[in-house]
Design a protein around this motif. Sequence first.
Motif, PDB file in Angstrom:
ATOM      1  N   ARG A  55      62.200  15.631 -12.216  1.00  0.00           N
ATOM      2  CA  ARG A  55      61.065  14.775 -11.863  1.00  0.00           C
ATOM      3  C   ARG A  55      60.312  14.351 -13.121  1.00  0.00           C
ATOM      4  O   ARG A  55      59.961  13.176 -13.290  1.00  0.00           O
ATOM      5  N   GLN A  56      60.076  15.300 -14.024  1.00  0.00           N
ATOM      6  CA  GLN A  56      59.384  14.966 -15.279  1.00  0.00           C
ATOM      7  C   GLN A  56      60.207  14.001 -16.121  1.00  0.00           C
ATOM      8  O   GLN A  56      59.676  13.072 -16.721  1.00  0.00           O
ATOM      9  N   HIS A  57      61.530  14.198 -16.149  1.00  0.00           N
ATOM     10  CA  HIS A  57      62.399  13.282 -16.881  1.00  0.00           C
ATOM     11  C   HIS A  57      62.330  11.882 -16.268  1.00  0.00           C
ATOM     12  O   HIS A  57      62.234  10.881 -16.987  1.00  0.00           O
ATOM     13  N   LYS A  98      64.088  17.809  -6.051  1.00  0.00           N
ATOM     14  CA  LYS A  98      63.306  19.039  -5.884  1.00  0.00           C
ATOM     15  C   LYS A  98      63.051  19.712  -7.234  1.00  0.00           C
ATOM     16  O   LYS A  98      62.187  20.552  -7.358  1.00  0.00           O
ATOM     17  N   SER A  99      63.814  19.308  -8.257  1.00  0.00           N
ATOM     18  CA  SER A  99      63.700  19.930  -9.575  1.00  0.00           C
ATOM     19  C   SER A  99      62.537  19.328 -10.355  1.00  0.00           C
ATOM     20  O   SER A  99      62.477  18.113 -10.573  1.00  0.00           O
ATOM     21  N   ARG A 158      45.076   9.736   0.258  1.00  0.00           N
ATOM     22  CA  ARG A 158      46.272   9.356   0.995  1.00  0.00           C
ATOM     23  C   ARG A 158      47.362   8.865   0.055  1.00  0.00           C
ATOM     24  O   ARG A 158      48.542   9.150   0.250  1.00  0.00           O
ATOM     25  N   GLY A 159      46.968   8.119  -0.972  1.00  0.00           N
ATOM     26  CA  GLY A 159      47.936   7.628  -1.958  1.00  0.00           C
ATOM     27  C   GLY A 159      48.596   8.766  -2.706  1.00  0.00           C
ATOM     28  O   GLY A 159      49.808   8.767  -2.921  1.00  0.00           O
ATOM     29  N   ILE A 160      47.806   9.744  -3.090  1.00  0.00           N
ATOM     30  CA  ILE A 160      48.351  10.905  -3.795  1.00  0.00           C
ATOM     31  C   ILE A 160      49.315  11.669  -2.897  1.00  0.00           C
ATOM     32  O   ILE A 160      50.395  12.084  -3.331  1.00  0.00           O
ATOM     33  N   ALA A 161      48.963  11.853  -1.639  1.00  0.00           N
ATOM     34  CA  ALA A 161      49.849  12.541  -0.698  1.00  0.00           C
ATOM     35  C   ALA A 161      51.153  11.762  -0.526  1.00  0.00           C
ATOM     36  O   ALA A 161      52.242  12.356  -0.471  1.00  0.00           O
ATOM     37  N   LEU A 162      51.076  10.440  -0.469  1.00  0.00           N
ATOM     38  CA  LEU A 162      52.266   9.611  -0.333  1.00  0.00           C
ATOM     39  C   LEU A 162      53.159   9.739  -1.560  1.00  0.00           C
ATOM     40  O   LEU A 162      54.378   9.887  -1.445  1.00  0.00           O
ATOM     41  N   ILE A 163      52.551   9.692  -2.753  1.00  0.00           N
ATOM     42  CA  ILE A 163      53.326   9.838  -3.988  1.00  0.00           C
ATOM     43  C   ILE A 163      53.988  11.208  -4.052  1.00  0.00           C
ATOM     44  O   ILE A 163      55.160  11.334  -4.411  1.00  0.00           O
ATOM     45  N   HIS A 164      53.255  12.235  -3.671  1.00  0.00           N
ATOM     46  CA  HIS A 164      53.811  13.593  -3.680  1.00  0.00           C
ATOM     47  C   HIS A 164      55.004  13.693  -2.724  1.00  0.00           C
ATOM     48  O   HIS A 164      56.053  14.241  -3.083  1.00  0.00           O
TER      49      HIS A 164
END
Length: 116
Positions: free
Chosen positions: A87-89, A82-83, A68-74
């Motif tokens: 996101r990596q930056h 969206k880029s 659930r935590g991973i889904a929330l973070i995603h």
Amino acid sequence: MPFAVRYCIHSATASDFASEGSKLLFERLKFKTSFLSTEPEIWPGDEDFKAGVTVVGGLRITNDTAKRGIALIHAFNTKITKSEDQRQHLLQVVEEHRRTQPGTSKQGLPSKSRQQ
């Protein structure tokens, strides 16, 4: 079930699944462990065992919480940008900030009641 897994499970004994951590778990959950001195076949009729099963049955499973935590973070990450490059930056900026500012936490921030 694959043969290797079935063989390993059937050849395992109770001591293969127990450790010092098991005792600590019983202590932390305030289990009465008198049933451990009896044969496992009669545990289902033991009141202390039944109470323990009830407590364990009510615990949240860590893996479910992690999913659930991973889904929330995603979901949160896709709301910011969206880029993938952005996101990596952003993740690199956060990581650098945490490295240069160790020990910062929400508890360290002034609360509204202290600001007035």
